[in-house]
Motif scaffolding. Structure first.
Motif, short mmCIF file in Angstrom:
data_model
loop_
_atom_site.label_atom_id
_atom_site.label_comp_id
_atom_site.label_asym_id
_atom_site.label_seq_id
_atom_site.Cartn_x
_atom_site.Cartn_y
_atom_site.Cartn_z
N GLY A 1 79.61 77.59 29.55
CA GLY A 1 78.46 76.88 29.02
C GLY A 1 77.38 76.68 30.07
N VAL A 2 76.53 75.70 29.82
CA VAL A 2 75.41 75.41 30.73
C VAL A 2 75.77 74.23 31.63
CG1 VAL A 2 72.96 74.82 30.86
CG2 VAL A 2 73.79 76.24 28.98
N THR A 3 75.48 74.37 32.91
CA THR A 3 75.80 73.34 33.90
C THR A 3 74.55 72.97 34.69
OG1 THR A 3 78.04 74.23 34.14
CG2 THR A 3 77.25 72.77 35.90
N ALA B 1 66.11 64.15 29.94
CA ALA B 1 67.01 64.08 28.79
C ALA B 1 68.03 65.21 28.82
CB ALA B 1 66.21 64.12 27.49
N LEU B 2 67.59 66.43 29.13
CA LEU B 2 68.51 67.56 29.17
C LEU B 2 69.49 67.44 30.33
CD1 LEU B 2 66.19 70.57 28.25
CD2 LEU B 2 67.99 69.53 26.85
N ALA B 3 69.03 66.95 31.47
CA ALA B 3 69.95 66.72 32.59
C ALA B 3 71.00 65.69 32.17
CB ALA B 3 69.18 66.24 33.82
N GLY B 4 70.55 64.65 31.46
CA GLY B 4 71.49 63.64 30.97
C GLY B 4 72.49 64.21 29.98
N VAL B 5 72.01 65.08 29.10
CA VAL B 5 72.92 65.74 28.14
C VAL B 5 74.02 66.48 28.88
CG1 VAL B 5 73.08 67.65 26.50
CG2 VAL B 5 71.26 65.97 26.24
N LEU B 6 73.66 67.22 29.92
CA LEU B 6 74.63 68.02 30.66
C LEU B 6 75.57 67.16 31.49
CD1 LEU B 6 72.29 70.95 31.73
CD2 LEU B 6 73.96 70.91 29.86
N LEU B 7 75.15 65.92 31.77
CA LEU B 7 76.01 64.99 32.50
C LEU B 7 76.73 64.03 31.56
CD1 LEU B 7 73.67 64.11 35.51
CD2 LEU B 7 75.68 65.60 35.53
N GLY B 8 76.48 64.17 30.26
CA GLY B 8 77.18 63.36 29.27
C GLY B 8 76.51 62.07 28.89
N ASP B 9 75.24 61.85 29.32
CA ASP B 9 74.56 60.60 29.01
C ASP B 9 73.05 60.83 28.90
OD1 ASP B 9 73.62 58.01 28.74
OD2 ASP B 9 74.84 57.19 30.37
N PRO B 10 72.58 61.33 27.75
CA PRO B 10 71.15 61.62 27.60
C PRO B 10 70.25 60.40 27.72
CG PRO B 10 72.31 61.84 25.50
CD PRO B 10 73.35 61.72 26.56
N ARG C 1 67.21 69.93 22.82
CA ARG C 1 68.50 70.62 22.92
C ARG C 1 68.43 71.97 22.21
NH1 ARG C 1 73.52 66.42 22.22
NH2 ARG C 1 74.61 68.35 22.80
N GLY C 2 67.75 72.01 21.08
CA GLY C 2 67.60 73.27 20.35
C GLY C 2 66.82 74.28 21.15
N ALA C 3 65.76 73.83 21.85
CA ALA C 3 64.96 74.73 22.67
C ALA C 3 65.80 75.34 23.78
CB ALA C 3 63.77 73.98 23.26
N LEU C 4 66.63 74.51 24.42
CA LEU C 4 67.50 75.02 25.48
C LEU C 4 68.55 75.98 24.93
CD1 LEU C 4 68.49 75.06 28.41
CD2 LEU C 4 69.88 73.03 27.88
N ASP C 5 69.17 75.61 23.83
CA ASP C 5 70.20 76.47 23.24
C ASP C 5 69.64 77.84 22.88
OD1 ASP C 5 72.06 74.44 23.45
OD2 ASP C 5 71.92 73.82 21.35
N ASP C 6 68.44 77.87 22.31
CA ASP C 6 67.84 79.14 21.92
C ASP C 6 67.48 80.00 23.13
OD1 ASP C 6 68.14 78.45 19.28
OD2 ASP C 6 66.02 78.02 18.92
N LEU C 7 67.06 79.35 24.21
CA LEU C 7 66.73 80.11 25.42
C LEU C 7 68.00 80.71 26.04
CD1 LEU C 7 64.77 81.08 27.56
CD2 LEU C 7 64.91 78.81 28.64
N VAL C 8 69.04 79.91 26.10
CA VAL C 8 70.31 80.39 26.65
C VAL C 8 70.81 81.59 25.85
CG1 VAL C 8 72.76 79.81 26.96
CG2 VAL C 8 71.00 78.17 27.64
N ALA C 9 70.62 81.55 24.55
CA ALA C 9 71.13 82.61 23.66
C ALA C 9 70.48 83.97 23.91
CB ALA C 9 70.93 82.20 22.20
#
Length: 220
Positions: free
Chosen positions: A197-199, A163-172, A136-144
């Motif tokens: 945000g990210v979708t 895992a990241l797809a699950g995070v964005l769908l609410g269930d990692p 999640r940190g890697a994605l957040d930093d890239l988005v930034a």
């Protein structure tokens, strides 16, 4: 609105002493997904890859194919979970050389479920909460670092993408255990980043392996 393209690495060398390298099929898969990105005429301002050989080699193959001047900066936070460590502690220590790929997948599925259930108490070097936090940190930093309308490409692995797809769908957890399970080698997952945000826009696209390239479709 910018987009992030998550590319799963090509097929690795299952059952061999050096698993962390691309097979001949994996190299061909990289060329095919590169041709697909070239067809889409996507321009990338940022590139990332994990530090695993199979991820870096896929990045080299794809970026060479599309003739991109963007380089894939190495960031180990995009690395896959350590399946050997997880199976060692949660799957009776069975190795890839003990069973075929289908049998090993069943062992890994059970080990991953136990690993997640153990949380911070897992004896593995990296726990499920720690894995989730780093990706999640890697994605957040890239988005930034992405500007308006800019695109990024990331070369990573199925567990990270799931895992990241699950995070964005609410269930990692579902993402790791279910979506990861069906991720194809060199599949494309597309995220969009905007004011809200990210979708997750698409998951595991692999139509580039239809038709004459169908023989290159692999899951492991």
């Amino acid at each position: 609105m910018g987009a992030i393209y998550l590319i799963r690495h090509g097929q690795a060398a299952y059952g061999e002493a050096d698993y962390d390298r691309l097979s001949g099929v994996g190299l061909e898969q990289g060329a095919v997904v590169g041709a697909e990105l070239l067809r889409r005429q996507v321009r990338f301002t940022e590139g990332r890859t994990g530090s695993l050989t199979r991820q870096r080699r896929t990045a080299e193959t794809v970026l060479d194919r599309i003739g991109s001047s963007t380089t894939a900066k190495e960031d180990p936070r995009w690395n896959e979970y350590d399946h050997v460590d997880i199976v060692s502690h949660h799957g009776d220590g069975i190795s890839q050389s003990d069973v075929d790929s289908r049998g090993y997948q069943g062992v890994l599925d059970g080990a991953l479920a136990e690993w997640i259930g153990a949380g911070e108490d897992s004896p593995c070097a990296e726990s499920w909460p720690a894995f989730l936090a780093r990706v999640r940190g890697a994605l957040d930093d890239l988005v930034a670092v992405l500007g308006k309308g800019e695109n990024a490409v990331v070369f990573t692995s199925g567990g990270v993408i799931g895992a990241l797809a699950g995070v964005l769908l609410g269930d990692p957890v579902m993402g790791l255990l279910k979506m990861n399970r069906v991720a194809v080698n060199c599949g494309i997952t597309k995220l969009v980043s905007g004011r809200s945000g990210v979708t997750l826009l698409s998951f595991n696209e692999h139509s580039h392996f239809d038709g004459r390239a169908a023989q290159l479709l692999t899951y492991r």
